[in-house]
Design an enzyme around this catalytic site. Structure first.
Site, PDB file in Angstrom:
ATOM      1  N   CYS A 160     -82.558  24.323  16.491  1.00  0.00           N
ATOM      2  CA  CYS A 160     -82.261  25.859  16.434  1.00  0.00           C
ATOM      3  C   CYS A 160     -83.543  26.662  16.174  1.00  0.00           C
ATOM      4  O   CYS A 160     -83.326  27.746  16.570  1.00  0.00           O
ATOM      5  CB  CYS A 160     -81.167  25.885  15.285  1.00  0.00           C
ATOM      6  SG  CYS A 160     -79.866  25.250  15.718  1.00  0.00           S
TER       7      CYS A 160
HETATM    8  N1  COA Z   1     -59.796  22.890  11.039  1.00  0.00           N
HETATM    9  C1  COA Z   1     -58.913  22.841   9.780  1.00  0.00           C
HETATM   10  N2  COA Z   1     -59.681  22.367   8.537  1.00  0.00           N
HETATM   11  C2  COA Z   1     -60.820  21.981   8.760  1.00  0.00           C
HETATM   12  C3  COA Z   1     -61.410  21.819   9.881  1.00  0.00           C
HETATM   13  C4  COA Z   1     -60.941  22.225  11.153  1.00  0.00           C
HETATM   14  N3  COA Z   1     -61.503  22.312  12.171  1.00  0.00           N
HETATM   15  N4  COA Z   1     -62.573  21.079   9.630  1.00  0.00           N
HETATM   16  C5  COA Z   1     -62.561  21.000   8.175  1.00  0.00           C
HETATM   17  N5  COA Z   1     -61.468  21.256   7.624  1.00  0.00           N
HETATM   18  C6  COA Z   1     -60.977  21.138   6.349  1.00  0.00           C
HETATM   19  C7  COA Z   1     -61.819  20.028   5.468  1.00  0.00           C
HETATM   20  O1  COA Z   1     -60.956  19.193   5.815  1.00  0.00           O
HETATM   21  C8  COA Z   1     -61.779  20.627   4.116  1.00  0.00           C
HETATM   22  O2  COA Z   1     -60.581  20.268   3.708  1.00  0.00           O
HETATM   23  P1  COA Z   1     -60.306  19.957   2.171  1.00  0.00           P
HETATM   24  O3  COA Z   1     -60.772  20.933   1.518  1.00  0.00           O
HETATM   25  O4  COA Z   1     -58.765  19.727   1.970  1.00  0.00           O
HETATM   26  O5  COA Z   1     -61.050  18.450   1.881  1.00  0.00           O
HETATM   27  C9  COA Z   1     -61.638  22.269   4.312  1.00  0.00           C
HETATM   28  O6  COA Z   1     -61.537  22.386   5.543  1.00  0.00           O
HETATM   29  C10 COA Z   1     -63.401  22.534   3.839  1.00  0.00           C
HETATM   30  O7  COA Z   1     -64.246  21.586   4.688  1.00  0.00           O
HETATM   31  P2  COA Z   1     -65.818  21.840   4.673  1.00  0.00           P
HETATM   32  O8  COA Z   1     -66.388  20.985   5.881  1.00  0.00           O
HETATM   33  O9  COA Z   1     -66.359  21.726   3.432  1.00  0.00           O
HETATM   34  O10 COA Z   1     -65.898  23.426   5.424  1.00  0.00           O
HETATM   35  P3  COA Z   1     -67.118  24.648   4.961  1.00  0.00           P
HETATM   36  O11 COA Z   1     -66.412  25.608   4.400  1.00  0.00           O
HETATM   37  O12 COA Z   1     -68.198  24.046   4.383  1.00  0.00           O
HETATM   38  O13 COA Z   1     -67.350  25.061   6.537  1.00  0.00           O
HETATM   39  C11 COA Z   1     -69.096  24.847   8.105  1.00  0.00           C
HETATM   40  C12 COA Z   1     -67.804  24.258   7.382  1.00  0.00           C
HETATM   41  C13 COA Z   1     -69.836  23.889   9.024  1.00  0.00           C
HETATM   42  C14 COA Z   1     -68.587  25.800   8.991  1.00  0.00           C
HETATM   43  C15 COA Z   1     -70.014  25.609   7.163  1.00  0.00           C
HETATM   44  O14 COA Z   1     -70.227  24.309   6.165  1.00  0.00           O
HETATM   45  C16 COA Z   1     -71.397  25.611   7.743  1.00  0.00           C
HETATM   46  O15 COA Z   1     -71.464  26.606   8.481  1.00  0.00           O
HETATM   47  N6  COA Z   1     -72.545  25.219   7.318  1.00  0.00           N
HETATM   48  C17 COA Z   1     -73.765  25.386   7.743  1.00  0.00           C
HETATM   49  C18 COA Z   1     -73.718  24.974   9.411  1.00  0.00           C
HETATM   50  C19 COA Z   1     -75.031  25.242  10.123  1.00  0.00           C
HETATM   51  O16 COA Z   1     -75.432  26.447   9.975  1.00  0.00           O
HETATM   52  N7  COA Z   1     -75.439  24.460  10.761  1.00  0.00           N
HETATM   53  C20 COA Z   1     -76.320  24.449  11.596  1.00  0.00           C
HETATM   54  C21 COA Z   1     -76.149  24.057  12.716  1.00  0.00           C
HETATM   55  S1  COA Z   1     -77.437  24.393  13.904  1.00  0.00           S
END
Ligand code: COA
Length: 379
Positions: A160
């Site tokens: 990225c």
């Molecule tokens: N739909 C519904 N629920 C979902 C889901 C989806 N598509 N994906 C995950 N969940 C659920 C999980 O199962 C979890 O449920 P639980 O609390 O019952 O266990 C809950 O949502 C939280 O999941 P989590 O993965 O911890 O979500 P989050 O709040 O951390 O958000 C991201 C996920 C990826 C959006 C976030 O962590 C993020 O943006 N991180 C940085 C990523 C980034 O910038 N990466 C760089 C890439 S280049």
């Protein structure tokens, strides 16, 4: 006589946006159809407890967790087909322009036209992106050839952060007098490396191409951006990873059978969030101190577009207050995360209200980990 000081500037940027897009409703409907099919196909194992049923995705979660509402893609049908879940891109012959080069050339032509620059005046092309279509010949050399540029070209990949690393590299060539005009091109077909079957990340990415023309100030068009300083940093982490490569090709590099594979994008999203926000904020603040800048001096932050909550926190730490949409514009709603191109799209589309003398920051961050910052001032 002392040598003249050579100052790199950003002359112009360019953008290619695919004409197809997928909104969250369509995306979730297709994902949930895939989940229903998968659970039906594995009903016996799920009933006997040897396999876990897949859980459905939701529009509400995606919008709350990421700020993404839609994404542009090069092949909507293949991605939304629950039996396929990937773009269908026909292989092209060696005589045809490859897909990545094609979209890179369009973005590059846009940047050249905005700068009033002829391709023949460019000395070098850097293709800086997360995923190259092939190992060689370099995508950059194909783009160079298609545009009719003499000189040299090569590919560079810092995930990225590729675009900002490319800008510093281009700026260094100009300072060292190796080139006067350098095109940095970022074609990102993220739909090809995204695992559309993975609930945790299937909503994250979109496709796009951007280009940045970095030139020596004396030849740059009016309205260019002076580069005040750049700073790059990398720290190894496994929290964003893609193990696809030429050494695992023989083992069936992409496992089409299961919902999880490490041969496509995988991340520990929570860890990324927690570790990258402080790393990026600290690097920016440190650099601002060196450049004699304070939060109030920063007119606009064009941050990497991965997650709206991450950007909110970083902007808050840099500016010292909650950023307005004008201070830290986002393109996540429509473009999603487009890897290296994200901060450049934000910069390209959100320059309204900027006056001569205004200072801003282009900053990207991601896998590696990597952070690249480019401080600029409107001439
Ligand atoms: N739909 C519904 N629920 C979902 C889901 C989806 N598509 N994906 C995950 N969940 C659920 C999980 O199962 C979890 O449920 P639980 O609390 O019952 O266990 C809950 O949502 C939280 O999941 P989590 O993965 O911890 O979500 P989050 O709040 O951390 O958000 C991201 C996920 C990826 C959006 C976030 O962590 C993020 O943006 N991180 C940085 C990523 C980034 O910038 N990466 C760089 C890439 S280049």
């Amino acid at each position: 006589m002392s040598a003249p000081i050579l100052n790199p500037v950003i002359s112009a940027t360019g953008l290619f946006t695919p004409d197809q897009s997928i909104d969250n409703k369509e995306l979730v409907a297709s994902f949930n159809a895939y989940v229903a099919l998968y659970n039906q196909d594995h009903a016996d194992q799920i009933a006997s407890g040897t396999m876990e049923a897949l859980a459905p995705s939701s529009v509400e979660f995606i919008e709350k967790a990421s700020g993404i509402h839609s994404r542009f893609v090069v092949d909507k049908d293949g991605i939304l087909d629950p039996a396929h879940m990937a773009p269908r891109l026909a292989e092209r012959s060696n005589e045809e322009l490859s897909v990545l080069a094609e979209i890179g050339v369009i973005a590059a032509q846009d940047a050249l036209a905005r700068a009033g620059r002829d391709a023949a005046d460019v000395d070098a092309v850097l293709c800086a992106a997360s995923n190259m279509q092939r190992p060689y010949p370099a995508m950059a050399i194909e783009i160079q050839h298609a545009l009719g540029i003499e000189g040299f070209a090569f590919d560079m990949n810092v995930a990225c952060s590729s675009a900002t690393f490319g800008i510093q590299t281009a700026a260094d060539y100009i300072r060292a007098s190796h080139a006067k005009s350098v095109l940095v091109v970022n074609p990102e077909i993220c739909s090809g490396h995204l695992n559309w079957r993975d609930r945790d990340s299937h909503f994250i990415f979109g496709d796009v191409a951007t280009a940045i023309l970095v030139e020596e100030k004396s030849i740059a068009p009016a309205g260019h951006w002076d580069i005040l300083g750049t700073k790059l940093k990398t720290v190894f982490s496994n929290n964003i990873r893609n193990n696809f490569g030429f050494l695992n090709r023989a083992h069936g590099a992409i496992d089409q059978d299961g919902p999880k594979t490490d041969k496509l994008f995988v991340q520990e999203g929570r860890k990324v969030f927690k570790e990258v926000v402080p790393m990026v904020s600290a690097l920016i603040v440190e650099e601002m101190e060196k450049l004699g800048l304070q939060g109030r001096d920063m007119r606009r932050l064009w941050l990497h577009q991965a997650n709206s909550n991450m950007n909110r926190l970083i902007a808050q730490r840099v500016l010292g207050h909650d950023a307005t949409p004008e201070e830290s514009p986002t393109v996540l709603e429509t473009y999603a995360n487009t890897s290296s191109a994200g901060s450049i799209i934000a910069f390209h589309l959100h320059q309204d209200g900027i006056n001569s003398g205004d200072t801003g920051l282009i900053c990207s961050f991601g896998a590696g980990y990597s952070v690249g910052s480019v401080f600029i001032r409107k001439s």
